[in-house]
Motif scaffolding. Structure first.
Motif, short mmCIF file in Angstrom:
data_model
loop_
_atom_site.label_atom_id
_atom_site.label_comp_id
_atom_site.label_asym_id
_atom_site.label_seq_id
_atom_site.Cartn_x
_atom_site.Cartn_y
_atom_site.Cartn_z
N HIS A 58 -2.17 -1.95 12.42
CA HIS A 58 -3.33 -1.34 11.76
C HIS A 58 -3.18 -1.33 10.23
N LEU A 59 -1.96 -1.52 9.75
CA LEU A 59 -1.73 -1.52 8.30
C LEU A 59 -1.65 -2.93 7.73
N HIS A 60 -2.01 -3.93 8.52
CA HIS A 60 -2.00 -5.30 8.03
C HIS A 60 -3.30 -5.59 7.29
N MET A 63 -4.72 -3.58 1.18
CA MET A 63 -4.22 -2.40 0.47
C MET A 63 -2.77 -2.10 0.83
N TYR A 64 -2.44 -2.15 2.12
CA TYR A 64 -1.09 -1.82 2.55
C TYR A 64 -0.12 -2.97 2.33
N ILE A 65 -0.62 -4.20 2.36
CA ILE A 65 0.25 -5.33 2.03
C ILE A 65 0.68 -5.24 0.57
N LEU A 66 -0.26 -4.90 -0.32
CA LEU A 66 0.09 -4.70 -1.73
C LEU A 66 1.07 -3.54 -1.88
N LEU A 67 0.86 -2.47 -1.10
CA LEU A 67 1.74 -1.32 -1.18
C LEU A 67 3.16 -1.68 -0.73
N ALA A 68 3.27 -2.46 0.36
CA ALA A 68 4.59 -2.88 0.83
C ALA A 68 5.27 -3.79 -0.18
N TYR A 294 1.97 7.51 -3.12
CA TYR A 294 1.10 6.46 -2.58
C TYR A 294 1.02 6.47 -1.06
N SER A 295 1.92 7.20 -0.39
CA SER A 295 1.97 7.08 1.06
C SER A 295 1.79 8.40 1.79
N LYS A 299 -3.38 9.42 5.24
CA LYS A 299 -3.33 9.79 6.65
C LYS A 299 -2.80 8.66 7.52
N GLU A 300 -3.27 7.43 7.30
CA GLU A 300 -2.83 6.30 8.12
C GLU A 300 -1.35 6.02 7.92
#
Length: 322
Positions: A58-60, A63-68, A294-295, A299-300
């Motif tokens: 669900h995090l693919h 936004m989350y790719i940039l965060l990782a 940032y995390s 919620k997700e």
């Protein structure tokens, strides 16, 4: 009597001494313990983000790719300087070779430049998602996100090549003690036998252009976000968006405030004490706070981290699922 920091065949300096934080042995052990704990927690926090994004499908999303990717950068950013600083707390010599000093200088500043580009990319992503939600899925695809990330790395590691090269060509034949805990341009320029104001001005221009251009871009992006949020009819939606933006702006204020104090003005004008304190802010404290800001307010991400902790607790090795 020969200087151990000089080359036997010439007057050039072959190594530098990082003065660090001159204090009593007990204070040094206290600082070592404090900084070691912060370093380990920083690594753990950013590794948890990477693993959560990697294992939760669900995090693919962009936004989350940039965060990782940003968390991956933060791990190497702190590792470029903190382990050496920790080792110097327990060392009697605190020496670093000439080439090692400039390698640290290059990698630390390159990753710092890369961080400003990633912060700009993350601000653009949020601006596009909130202000242009209908166009967002077609514009910010995963492939586009990967290209943006690669561009951030390439630009970051290319931007500071010229200043590093110019400073490395200065003659170093006098004192070899750097009044800092890392190889920073200001103290290095002070040690040169033949000071060159042009190089210091060039470094200041490079720093100012990078800092102000990315800061203006980020400020403009969040201004658009705030305008869009103000038009949201739901009070709960406005509160959530402002809470997230406020958290991001706190991190940005810490990071940009400290680097502006250090590098917008000519570096030689900053007292060594201020240099060390400000450097600690943007080299150690902001990477430590970034995973929290940032995390943990997301919620997700919090749900993904809970799943990750459950998997680690029970020793399972499978992708995260609902």
């Amino acid at each position: 009597m020969k200087n151990p920091g000089r080359n036997n065949n010439s007057d050039s300096v072959s190594e530098f001494i990082l003065l660090g934080f001159p204090c009593t042995w007990k204070i040094q052990i206290l600082l070592f313990s404090l900084f070691f704990v912060i370093y380990v927690l920083t690594l753990i926090g950013n590794l948890c983000i990477i693993c959560a994004v990697r294992w939760d499908h669900h995090l693919h999303t962009p936004m989350y790719i940039l965060l990782a990717s940003f968390s991956f950068l933060e791990i190497w950013y702190v590792t470029s300087t903190i382990p050496n600083m920790l080792a110097n707390f327990l060392s009697e010599t605190n020496t670093i070779s000439f080439s090692g000093c400039f390698l640290q200088f290059y990698f630390f500043f390159s990753m710092g430049c890369t961080e400003t580009f990633f912060l700009s990319a993350m601000a653009f992503d949020r601006c596009l998602a909130i202000c242009r939600p209908l166009h967002y899925p077609t514009v910010m695809t995963v492939q586009c996100c990967m290209r943006i990330g690669a561009c951030c790395w390439a630009c970051g590691f290319s931007y500071f090549l010229l200043p590093v090269y110019l400073i490395s060509q200065l003659p170093f034949c006098g004192p070899n003690t750097i009044d800092h805990f890392l190889c920073d341009p200001g103290p290095l320029i002070k040690l040169s036998c033949v000071p060159d104001p042009t190089i210091e001005i060039t470094c200041s221009i490079f720093n100012s252009v990078l800092i102000f251009s990315t800061l203006l871009f980020i400020t403009g992006s969040y201004t658009q976000v705030i305008r869009a949020v103000l038009r949201v009819p739901s009070a709960e939606g406005r509160h959530k968006a402002f809470s997230t933006c406020g958290s991001h702006l706190v991190v940005l204020s810490l990071f940009y405030g400290s680097i502006m104090v250090m590098y917008v003005s000519p570096t030689a004008d900053n007292p060594s004490g201020i240099q060390k304190i400000m450097t600690l802010f943007y080299s150690m404290l902001t990477p430590f706070f970034n995973p929290l800001i940032y995390s943990l307010r997301n919620k997700e991400m919090k749900e993904a981290l809970r799943k990750l902790l459950r998997i680690m607790r029970f020793g399972q090795r499978q992708p995260l699922k609902n």
